[in-house]
Design an enzyme around this catalytic site. Structure first.
Site, PDB file in Angstrom:
ATOM      1  N   GLU A  98       0.852  -1.185   0.000  1.00 50.49           N
ATOM      2  CA  GLU A  98       0.000   0.000   0.000  1.00 50.49           C
ATOM      3  C   GLU A  98       0.893   1.242   0.000  1.00 50.49           C
ATOM      4  O   GLU A  98       1.762   1.372   0.879  1.00 50.49           O
ATOM      5  CB  GLU A  98      -0.887  -0.007   1.264  1.00 50.49           C
ATOM      6  CG  GLU A  98      -1.916  -1.109   1.251  1.00 50.49           C
ATOM      7  CD  GLU A  98      -2.294  -1.591   2.658  1.00 50.49           C
ATOM      8  OE1 GLU A  98      -1.980  -0.910   3.655  1.00 50.49           O
ATOM      9  OE2 GLU A  98      -2.907  -2.667   2.741  1.00 50.49           O
ATOM     10  N   TYR A 145      -0.927  -4.356  11.276  1.00 44.89           N
ATOM     11  CA  TYR A 145      -1.798  -4.754  10.171  1.00 44.89           C
ATOM     12  C   TYR A 145      -1.349  -6.048   9.513  1.00 44.89           C
ATOM     13  O   TYR A 145      -1.980  -6.525   8.573  1.00 44.89           O
ATOM     14  CB  TYR A 145      -1.904  -3.617   9.150  1.00 44.89           C
ATOM     15  CG  TYR A 145      -2.298  -2.317   9.804  1.00 44.89           C
ATOM     16  CD1 TYR A 145      -3.258  -2.310  10.814  1.00 44.89           C
ATOM     17  CD2 TYR A 145      -1.691  -1.119   9.469  1.00 44.89           C
ATOM     18  CE1 TYR A 145      -3.599  -1.137  11.464  1.00 44.89           C
ATOM     19  CE2 TYR A 145      -2.042   0.060  10.108  1.00 44.89           C
ATOM     20  CZ  TYR A 145      -2.991   0.044  11.106  1.00 44.89           C
ATOM     21  OH  TYR A 145      -3.335   1.195  11.754  1.00 44.89           O
ATOM     22  N   LEU A 202      -5.939  -1.859  -1.009  1.00 42.48           N
ATOM     23  CA  LEU A 202      -5.768  -1.881   0.444  1.00 42.48           C
ATOM     24  C   LEU A 202      -6.275  -3.215   1.013  1.00 42.48           C
ATOM     25  O   LEU A 202      -7.414  -3.319   1.454  1.00 42.48           O
ATOM     26  CB  LEU A 202      -6.551  -0.699   1.034  1.00 42.48           C
ATOM     27  CG  LEU A 202      -6.068  -0.120   2.354  1.00 42.48           C
ATOM     28  CD1 LEU A 202      -6.840   1.145   2.685  1.00 42.48           C
ATOM     29  CD2 LEU A 202      -6.126  -1.092   3.498  1.00 42.48           C
ATOM     30  N   GLN A 260       2.353  -2.169   5.853  1.00 42.94           N
ATOM     31  CA  GLN A 260       2.582  -0.780   6.249  1.00 42.94           C
ATOM     32  C   GLN A 260       2.938  -0.624   7.725  1.00 42.94           C
ATOM     33  O   GLN A 260       3.795   0.164   8.088  1.00 42.94           O
ATOM     34  CB  GLN A 260       1.329   0.020   5.907  1.00 42.94           C
ATOM     35  CG  GLN A 260       1.601   1.413   5.480  1.00 42.94           C
ATOM     36  CD  GLN A 260       0.397   1.995   4.729  1.00 42.94           C
ATOM     37  OE1 GLN A 260      -0.699   2.055   5.268  1.00 42.94           O
ATOM     38  NE2 GLN A 260       0.615   2.434   3.505  1.00 42.94           N
ATOM     39  N   PHE A 261       2.249  -1.356   8.576  1.00 42.82           N
ATOM     40  CA  PHE A 261       2.536  -1.332  10.018  1.00 42.82           C
ATOM     41  C   PHE A 261       2.366  -2.741  10.565  1.00 42.82           C
ATOM     42  O   PHE A 261       1.450  -3.476  10.150  1.00 42.82           O
ATOM     43  CB  PHE A 261       1.569  -0.394  10.756  1.00 42.82           C
ATOM     44  CG  PHE A 261       1.798   1.056  10.458  1.00 42.82           C
ATOM     45  CD1 PHE A 261       2.789   1.773  11.133  1.00 42.82           C
ATOM     46  CD2 PHE A 261       1.049   1.710   9.495  1.00 42.82           C
ATOM     47  CE1 PHE A 261       3.006   3.117  10.843  1.00 42.82           C
ATOM     48  CE2 PHE A 261       1.261   3.048   9.211  1.00 42.82           C
ATOM     49  CZ  PHE A 261       2.245   3.758   9.885  1.00 42.82           C
ATOM     50  N   GLU A 301      -4.242  -6.503   3.008  1.00 45.36           N
ATOM     51  CA  GLU A 301      -2.977  -7.160   3.348  1.00 45.36           C
ATOM     52  C   GLU A 301      -2.935  -8.605   2.863  1.00 45.36           C
ATOM     53  O   GLU A 301      -1.888  -9.107   2.468  1.00 45.36           O
ATOM     54  CB  GLU A 301      -2.722  -7.096   4.862  1.00 45.36           C
ATOM     55  CG  GLU A 301      -2.198  -5.749   5.348  1.00 45.36           C
ATOM     56  CD  GLU A 301      -3.251  -4.657   5.362  1.00 45.36           C
ATOM     57  OE1 GLU A 301      -4.451  -4.984   5.298  1.00 45.36           O
ATOM     58  OE2 GLU A 301      -2.885  -3.470   5.437  1.00 45.36           O
ATOM     59  N   HIS A 328       0.170   1.928  15.399  1.00 42.65           N
ATOM     60  CA  HIS A 328       1.353   2.296  14.624  1.00 42.65           C
ATOM     61  C   HIS A 328       2.633   2.000  15.399  1.00 42.65           C
ATOM     62  O   HIS A 328       3.725   2.312  14.954  1.00 42.65           O
ATOM     63  CB  HIS A 328       1.275   3.771  14.229  1.00 42.65           C
ATOM     64  CG  HIS A 328       0.034   4.064  13.450  1.00 42.65           C
ATOM     65  ND1 HIS A 328      -1.112   4.539  14.029  1.00 42.65           N
ATOM     66  CD2 HIS A 328      -0.249   3.882  12.143  1.00 42.65           C
ATOM     67  CE1 HIS A 328      -2.057   4.659  13.105  1.00 42.65           C
ATOM     68  NE2 HIS A 328      -1.559   4.257  11.957  1.00 42.65           N
TER      69      HIS A 328
END
Ligand SMILES: Cc1ncc(C[n+]2csc(CCOP(=O)(O)OP(=O)(O)O)c2C)c(N)n1
Ligand SMILES: [Mg+2]
Length: 727
Positions: free
Chosen positions: A418, A475, A447, A471-472, A449, A520
């Site tokens: 993403e 996720y 979007l 991304q994090f 995963e 995050h």
């Protein structure tokens, strides 16, 4: 009487009595000998089901999920090419058998060896009763519903890219399609829905995606009925996905429609959904009694529609075979299977832990040597960045450069995730890569995963070296089955024949000032540490990151390993160590030839009073704490584990042997599978007594001023270290 026997008796008596179920006349398209060949595959599939039950009863077989009622899948196989990669539903023995027949092979013995869990089972080496065959382009599947669909999308996507940029280890022909089958209940799974959506989303933009979904609709999932008409209503008009429908009880119609669907997929390079009506005979699996949740009438109605009886009728109508001849094939097939089974159960089985574990780690593969990019190619790719290479830089930049050099050296590397492309990642780590390498090699995904990881796995099936990004870390969790259940188990269940090498980049861990909160700043890596065969790497500064990333790519490319590269977000932009503008955490870009070998730990200092064993942000904080220790006359050394799975325990013990005390600093939660647990255990087992640990609390991370309140701090490390050396 068991339902399998009832179905068998029905078949015998109804064929003898010419009491065959009504149905449409044969659809043109199959020659008489093809009908007979498909019927033979159907009979073999049926016989294997019956034999597997007998084997289980005799204590010689261990898994009996069957294919009875789904034998129409033989006709789907016939409509495809044996080189079209097929990710199969567990009921697709007839597909596998018919595909083997296309190549003139009989696969009965192989499958019986799998039922018997013999180490001679050619697909799993006796580890599971799975469908699968390297020669037939059928990767083995886990039994996790729908989890094979995202990678089927990925494999189909890889076909388009492989036309333009064939990778060294390409395995699928240029004009192949990919097929994925599943049950009607499985079609509801969010993993399946994600795959349908991704396929549609891709095709909607006219990106080639030659993928045939086959939904085997028997109207039920274990005991829960699929609402009548649900599959058709939900798939008839999905954007980007052409709908086909066939009666899976009729091999002639199934073949005709599957051939039409395959032709559409192959020639238009677009995905299609083939909805196949089937019945489920014998209940769900071995011990399941369908009459406990269905009425006897319902069960008998299904049994009356046995697809083998339909085939007998169709062959008679087409003049291909008389019912008596069909009956003879049925009986002789069963006899042959029983004979082969009697021999298969005498073959050796796995015994020891070493036997079972032999395929956890895939075999290495030969790769063409590369001298790396020319200086001209580097100058063109890096542009002004080349000059900046002489200067110390933060970690995010050095990872970006390492990726650039790796992508220059290995054209089969593809990045996906993403916002990795145009934006260059949330933290700029992949900035400029899309400009440098094009949209083909740096893919901005949708979007989802599971789809990102499925894309990676599927592309690896066709020889690409994927570097997907999550991304994090928080996720990863809604998609982790793609790593845990799929990617990591593939070499294990295929005896090392199928692999999906990749380097999965994940931005994670805590300590972001003023941003994020838990989602995050996730500091749990337990779900990555417990996956057998997976390598988890975590750098602590930019130079280390570059050199470790190179090793990770080598491990994936040459040793076919599944690698996770965990990038500590808080250290991405870190410049200073103790004071503003001291530049103490910036590094210069290490020469392209330098790598940090897998399992090698980093050692900073030679102090013998204390060894601090840590990683990631812990390295940064421990270096800060070391100033306090020095002021207090404590000579410490700081060890960077770098590799968090498998943990380099031997190297850690060796590197701390001459130290009087060992402090483990672990930014993961105290009692939730962080590395400290294994490290403390190893130290204790090695007889070390002066040991202690500093960890995070068993808590989620807060946002705002308390962002680090639950995490180890430099002051806390110094305090714990002083307390330990003074004991
Ligand atoms: C993720 C997951 N959840 C639950 C199960 C247990 N399970 C195995 S098969 C099955 C039903 C599947 O039904 P369907 O997709 O219609 O296939 P069928 O067995 O009818 O061919 C379930 C719930 C599983 N294997 N995986
Ligand atoms: Mg079903």
């Amino acid at each position: 009487m068991p339902r399998s026997l009832i179905v068998h008796e029905n078949f015998l008596s109804r064929v003898k009595a010419r009491d065959l179920p009504a149905g449409a006349p044969p659809t043109p398209g199959l020659a008489p000998h093809e009908m007979v060949a498909l019927f033979r595959s159907q009979c073999l599939s049926r016989a294997l089901d019956r034999t597997s039950r007998a084997m289980q009863k005799a204590g010689q077989g261990f898994y009996t999920i069957g294919s009875s009622g789904h034998e129409g899948m033989a006709a789907v196989a016939h409509a495809l090419r044996p080189s079209d990669m097929a990710f199969l539903h567990y009921r697709d023995a007839a597909f596998q058998i018919a595909r083997a027949a296309q190549l003139g092979q009989s696969i009965a013995r192989d499958m019986l060896l799998s039922f018997a869990s013999s180490s001679e089972d050619p697909i799993s080496g006796g580890r599971h009763k799975v469908l699968g065959s390297k020669a037939l382009a059928i990767p083995p599947q886990t039994s996790t519903i729908a989890s094979h669909l995202p990678k089927a999308v990925g494999a189909a996507y890889s076909l388009g890219l492989a036309r333009r940029r064939p990778p060294e280890h390409r395995s699928l022909p240029v004009d192949a399609l990919v097929m994925a089958s599943f049950g009607d209940a499985s079609a509801n799974h969010s993993t399946a829905q994600g795959a349908f959506n991704t396929a549609g989303w891709t095709a909607f933009q006219s990106v080639p995606l030659p993928l045939l979904f086959v939904c085997e609709d028997n109207g039920i999932g274990i005991s829960t009925k699929t609402p009548r008409g649900w599959i058709e209503a939900s798939f008839r008009a999905r954007p980007g996905l052409r709908y086909f429908r066939a009666d899976g009880l009729d091999i002639t119609e199934t073949y005709a429609v599957a051939a039409e669907a395959a032709d559409y997929v192959r020639s238009r390079r677009k995905p299609a959904f083939l909805h196949l009506r089937t019945v489920r005979l014998y209940g769900h699996a071995g011990a399941d009694l369908p009459t406990t949740y269905l009425s006897r009438e319902e069960v008998e109605a299904e049994e009356a529609n046995d697809p083998l009886l339909h085939s007998v009728r169709l062959m008679a109508d087409a003049g291909a075979l008389t019912p008596d001849e069909a009956l003879a094939i049925y009986l002789e097939t069963q006899e042959r299977v029983d004979r082969v089974a009697a021999e298969a159960v005498t073959r050796p089985r796995l015994k020891t832990a070493a036997d079972v574990m032999a395929s956890l780690i895939p075999p290495p593969r030969p790769c063409a040597p590369t001298n790396g990019p020319s200086s001209g190619a580097r100058a063109a790719a890096f542009g002004a960045d080349l000059k900046a290479m002489a200067e110390p830089q933060p970690m995010s930049r050095l990872i970006n450069w390492a990726l650039t050099d790796l992508m220059l050296a290995h054209p089969e590397i593809v990045l996906m995730g993403e916002d990795v492309g145009r934006k260059g990642g949330v933290y700029g780590v992949t900035q400029k890569l899309q400009t440098r390498f094009g949209c083909d090699r740096v893919i901005d995904t949708l979007l989802d995963e599971q789809s990102i990881l499925g894309l990676g796995i599927g592309m690896a099936h066709n020889g690409f070296l994927p570097i997907p990004e999550i991304q994090f870390l928080a996720y990863l969790h809604n998609a982790e089955d793609q790593i845990r259940g799929e990617a990591a188990t593939l070499p294990f269940f295929s005896n090392g024949q199928y692999t999906n090498p990749m380097v999965l980049r994940i931005a994670g861990l805590g300590y972001q000032k003023g941003f994020g909160g838990h989602f995050h700043n996730d500091n749990s890596i337990a779900v990555l540490r417990d996956i057998p065969g997976l390598i988890l790497a975590c750098p602590s500064d930019g130079a280390e990151a570059a050199m470790m990333l190179r090793e990770c790519v080598r491990l994936a490319r040459e040793e076919q390993r599944l690698v996770v590269f965990l990038e500590p977000i808080a250290l991405y932009p870190m410049r200073d160590l103790t004071e503003e503008k001291d530049g103490g955490w910036m590094r210069t870009y290490p020469d392209r030839s330098r790598r940090i070998p897998f399992g090698e730990i980093g050692c900073h200092g030679e102090g013998q009073d204390l060894a601090i064993v840590t990683f990631g942000n812990g390295m940064y904080l421990s270096q800060q704490a070391n100033f306090t220790l020095r002021e207090n006359g404590v000579a410490a050394r700081i060890l960077d584990l770098r590799w968090l799975a498998p943990l380099p325990l031997e190297a850690m013990l060796e590197a701390t042997r001459d130290c009087r005390a060992v402090l483990v600093v672990d930014e993961c939660r105290r009692s939730a599978g962080g590395p400290a647990e294994a490290l403390m255990t190893a130290l204790a087992e090695a007889g070390r007594t002066r040991i202690a640990r500093v960890t995070a609390e068993d808590s989620f991370i807060a946002t705002g001023p308390a962002y680090a309140a639950t995490l180890p701090s430099a002051a806390g490390i110094a305090e714990a270290a002083l307390a330990l050396v003074r004991t």
